[in-house]
Design an enzyme around this catalytic site. Structure first.
Site, PDB file in Angstrom:
ATOM      1  N   ASP A 102       0.868  -1.045   0.173  1.00  0.00           N
ATOM      2  CA  ASP A 102      -0.124  -0.196   0.161  1.00  0.00           C
ATOM      3  C   ASP A 102       0.906   1.348   0.022  1.00  0.00           C
ATOM      4  O   ASP A 102       2.149   1.120   0.016  1.00  0.00           O
ATOM      5  CB  ASP A 102      -1.031  -0.111   1.020  1.00  0.00           C
ATOM      6  CG  ASP A 102      -0.259  -0.174   2.510  1.00  0.00           C
ATOM      7  OD1 ASP A 102       1.149   0.395   2.441  1.00  0.00           O
ATOM      8  OD2 ASP A 102      -0.975  -0.119   3.383  1.00  0.00           O
ATOM      9  N   SER A 103       0.355   2.498   0.055  1.00  0.00           N
ATOM     10  CA  SER A 103       0.973   3.756  -0.024  1.00  0.00           C
ATOM     11  C   SER A 103       1.514   4.178   1.139  1.00  0.00           C
ATOM     12  O   SER A 103       2.335   4.985   1.132  1.00  0.00           O
ATOM     13  CB  SER A 103       0.438   4.794  -0.793  1.00  0.00           C
ATOM     14  OG  SER A 103      -0.940   5.350  -0.203  1.00  0.00           O
ATOM     15  N   GLY A 104       1.099   3.873   2.200  1.00  0.00           N
ATOM     16  CA  GLY A 104       1.283   4.268   3.403  1.00  0.00           C
ATOM     17  C   GLY A 104       0.290   5.402   3.878  1.00  0.00           C
ATOM     18  O   GLY A 104       0.066   5.554   5.203  1.00  0.00           O
ATOM     19  N   GLY A 105      -0.491   5.896   2.905  1.00  0.00           N
ATOM     20  CA  GLY A 105      -1.395   6.844   3.246  1.00  0.00           C
ATOM     21  C   GLY A 105      -2.545   6.554   4.261  1.00  0.00           C
ATOM     22  O   GLY A 105      -2.987   7.547   5.113  1.00  0.00           O
ATOM     23  N   ASP A 156      -2.787   8.310  -1.585  1.00  0.00           N
ATOM     24  CA  ASP A 156      -4.261   8.864  -1.503  1.00  0.00           C
ATOM     25  C   ASP A 156      -4.745   9.573  -0.132  1.00  0.00           C
ATOM     26  O   ASP A 156      -3.942   9.234   0.828  1.00  0.00           O
ATOM     27  CB  ASP A 156      -5.229   7.907  -1.953  1.00  0.00           C
ATOM     28  CG  ASP A 156      -5.247   6.718  -1.214  1.00  0.00           C
ATOM     29  OD1 ASP A 156      -4.354   6.246  -0.345  1.00  0.00           O
ATOM     30  OD2 ASP A 156      -6.484   6.145  -0.962  1.00  0.00           O
ATOM     31  N   GLN A 197     -11.616   7.587  -4.400  1.00  0.00           N
ATOM     32  CA  GLN A 197     -12.059   8.080  -3.137  1.00  0.00           C
ATOM     33  C   GLN A 197     -13.403   8.557  -3.233  1.00  0.00           C
ATOM     34  O   GLN A 197     -14.231   8.386  -4.312  1.00  0.00           O
ATOM     35  CB  GLN A 197     -11.092   8.825  -2.391  1.00  0.00           C
ATOM     36  CG  GLN A 197      -9.720   8.229  -1.917  1.00  0.00           C
ATOM     37  CD  GLN A 197     -10.045   7.257  -0.764  1.00  0.00           C
ATOM     38  OE1 GLN A 197     -11.051   7.391  -0.089  1.00  0.00           O
ATOM     39  NE2 GLN A 197      -9.127   6.742  -0.331  1.00  0.00           N
ATOM     40  N   GLY A 224     -11.280   3.969   0.876  1.00  0.00           N
ATOM     41  CA  GLY A 224     -12.206   4.537   1.741  1.00  0.00           C
ATOM     42  C   GLY A 224     -13.454   3.760   2.128  1.00  0.00           C
ATOM     43  O   GLY A 224     -14.517   4.471   2.177  1.00  0.00           O
ATOM     44  N   ASP A 274      -8.022  -7.639   0.313  1.00  0.00           N
ATOM     45  CA  ASP A 274      -6.830  -7.909   1.381  1.00  0.00           C
ATOM     46  C   ASP A 274      -7.487  -7.584   2.664  1.00  0.00           C
ATOM     47  O   ASP A 274      -8.305  -6.678   2.786  1.00  0.00           O
ATOM     48  CB  ASP A 274      -5.552  -6.863   1.198  1.00  0.00           C
ATOM     49  CG  ASP A 274      -5.799  -5.544   1.697  1.00  0.00           C
ATOM     50  OD1 ASP A 274      -5.458  -5.256   2.893  1.00  0.00           O
ATOM     51  OD2 ASP A 274      -6.489  -4.696   1.161  1.00  0.00           O
ATOM     52  N   CYS A 312     -14.323 -28.572   7.148  1.00  0.00           N
ATOM     53  CA  CYS A 312     -13.073 -27.823   6.729  1.00  0.00           C
ATOM     54  C   CYS A 312     -11.641 -28.736   6.556  1.00  0.00           C
ATOM     55  O   CYS A 312     -11.736 -29.725   7.376  1.00  0.00           O
ATOM     56  CB  CYS A 312     -12.693 -26.861   7.774  1.00  0.00           C
ATOM     57  SG  CYS A 312     -11.095 -25.750   7.354  1.00  0.00           S
ATOM     58  N   CYS A 314      -8.482 -27.871   6.494  1.00  0.00           N
ATOM     59  CA  CYS A 314      -7.422 -27.306   6.871  1.00  0.00           C
ATOM     60  C   CYS A 314      -6.560 -28.356   7.747  1.00  0.00           C
ATOM     61  O   CYS A 314      -7.099 -29.121   8.406  1.00  0.00           O
ATOM     62  CB  CYS A 314      -7.542 -26.036   7.351  1.00  0.00           C
ATOM     63  SG  CYS A 314      -7.986 -25.860   8.951  1.00  0.00           S
ATOM     64  N   CYS A 317      -8.135 -28.385  11.191  1.00  0.00           N
ATOM     65  CA  CYS A 317      -9.246 -29.054  11.374  1.00  0.00           C
ATOM     66  C   CYS A 317      -9.053 -30.494  11.279  1.00  0.00           C
ATOM     67  O   CYS A 317      -9.840 -31.394  11.863  1.00  0.00           O
ATOM     68  CB  CYS A 317     -10.358 -28.386  10.634  1.00  0.00           C
ATOM     69  SG  CYS A 317     -11.043 -26.803  11.038  1.00  0.00           S
ATOM     70  N   HIS A 343      -6.225 -22.017   9.937  1.00  0.00           N
ATOM     71  CA  HIS A 343      -7.786 -22.334   9.684  1.00  0.00           C
ATOM     72  C   HIS A 343      -8.526 -21.086   9.026  1.00  0.00           C
ATOM     73  O   HIS A 343      -8.990 -21.136   8.156  1.00  0.00           O
ATOM     74  CB  HIS A 343      -8.488 -22.816  11.153  1.00  0.00           C
ATOM     75  CG  HIS A 343     -10.108 -22.485  10.702  1.00  0.00           C
ATOM     76  ND1 HIS A 343     -10.751 -23.384  10.015  1.00  0.00           N
ATOM     77  CD2 HIS A 343     -10.896 -21.694  11.031  1.00  0.00           C
ATOM     78  CE1 HIS A 343     -11.948 -23.338  10.050  1.00  0.00           C
ATOM     79  NE2 HIS A 343     -12.140 -22.097  10.323  1.00  0.00           N
TER      80      HIS A 343
HETATM   81 ZN   LIG Z   1     -10.086 -25.574   9.215  1.00  0.00          ZN
END
Ligand SMILES: [Zn+2]
Length: 379
Positions: A102-105, A156, A197, A224, A274, A312, A314, A317, A343
């Site tokens: 990211d830009s840090g903004g 931004d 934005q 935003g 993200d 699940c 994973c 689990c 998980h």
């Molecule tokens: Zn799991």
């Protein structure tokens, strides 16, 4: 289907192709110098060049392709020049796949009491030692070029969603800063995304999305959102932006990542997400499932032989009971954060894979309907 080139100077390194659509939702292939991203994609967040509590090998095993690292944190510690001397983020943190910074903004603007904004940039106080620093569009790009991620973001201004006057000013400034970012960018092996934005204001959102689209970035981000507005307001804005943002370029909804937000975003034409949610919740003892959250500290789990989620697949689990996970949490064992992070990340990454597969199969709308029906049933 023809491959759509998104950025002429980066012709060989970046491209984005939509391979299937259903309604506004789409699945595609985003090529980057460190590998291909199948979209829609969710990026786990590695704030300080580590996705907390999991190793890069575990992340790869989970099927993570893109991860995000934070410019603000890495600029302050260990410093972007140190990372540059170590060959950039990929070798430094041993992540071979695509990285986005990211830009840090966002971090700087979140610190309402310790920053000062002017037309040229932002002066702020470090949360680590109180030292004074300055970020400008040019500085944000220089830092991101030193960090050497595949995808970098324009600097931004993110304003509070309901403040009209601040949003009017922030949109105009974000546009001027976007132009300055393009001007100073020098590396051809990085794709610079613009950010639209405008808070919850439809006219500002439209104006910003049009302006940013016209600058010809290889990808466009929606900033935003998920910062205090209602879900309905977020959905309306996403639907409106879907009409404006170029269809042949990836759309990135920043900072969003609950299961329902991911499905709602994909339904409205978003390709990239993200969020710190899966790893942050894991450190607070909460497991994410498609049907809601489970707090493993609760005494009800003390003698429970079940896994977090029977459906699940994973590592956590398959091997561990809720009783064991609760024990690790109560005993303050580090493994608790690791097993819960595995998980939670698996849950979101698997959801993205299921959405991609249903888009290819043409069954996405049924998948989404079933997903929301199951949520209503539980809650
Ligand atoms: Zn799991």
């Amino acid at each position: 289907m023809s491959l759509v080139e998104t950025n002429p100077p980066n012709r060989a390194l970046f491209s984005f192709e939509v391979t299937a659509r259903q309604g506004r939702a789409r699945t595609g292939l985003f090529r980057t110098p460190h590998g291909d991203l199948l979209t829609p994609v969710f990026a786990p967040v590695g704030t300080s060049a580590t996705v907390k509590a999991v190793t890069p090998a575990q992340l790869q095993e989970l099927g993570a392709t893109l991860i995000l690292a934070n410019t603000y944190h890495l600029y302050l510690r260990p410093g972007d020049e140190t990372i540059s001397q170590m060959g950039g983020l990929h070798p430094f943190m041993q992540w071979p796949n695509p990285i986005l910074t990211d830009s840090g903004g966002y971090q700087v603007f979140s610190m309402a009491d310790s920053r000062r904004i002017d037309e040229d940039g932002v002066t702020f106080k470090s949360h680590i030692d109180g030292s004074i620093h300055r970020l400008t569009p040019e500085k944000a790009i220089t830092i991101q070029e030193n960090l050497a991620a595949d995808i970098i973001m324009a600097f931004d201004e993110c304003a509070p969603p309901y403040d009209r006057t601040t949003n009017e000013r922030a949109v105009e400034r974000t546009h001027r800063w976007a132009e300055r970012c393009i001007k100073v960018k020098s590396r051809s092996d990085q794709a610079l995304f613009g950010i639209a934005q405008g808070g919850i204001f439809h006219d500002l959102r439209e104006e910003s999305a049009r302006f940013i689209s016209e600058l010809g970035f290889p990808g466009n981000a929606i900033g935003g959102l998920s910062v205090g507005e209602t879900k309905e307001e977020m959905h309306t804005i996403l639907s409106e932006l879907d009409e404006i943002l170029p269809e042949d370029k990836p759309r990135y909804l920043m900072g969003v990542g609950s299961p329902e937000d991911l499905v709602n975003g994909v339904l409205r034409g978003v390709d990239m997400f993200d969020c710190v949610l899966p790893t942050r919740l894991a450190r607070h003892h909460a497991a994410i499932t498609r049907n809601g959250r489970i707090n493993l500290v609760n005494a009800i789990h003390q003698n429970d032989p079940q896994p977090i989620d029977e459906s699940c697949s994973c590592y956590t689990c398959i091997h561990f009971s809720r009783a064991y996970l609760r024990h690790l949490i109560i005993a303050k064992e580090m493994l608790a954060a690791t097993l819960l992070s595995i998980h939670n990340l698996h849950t979101l990454l698997q959801l993205m894979q299921d959405m991609r597969q249903s888009l290819v199969a043409g069954t996405f709308e049924a998948f989404a309907a079933q997903f929301f029906a199951a949520q209503e049933h539980i809650q």
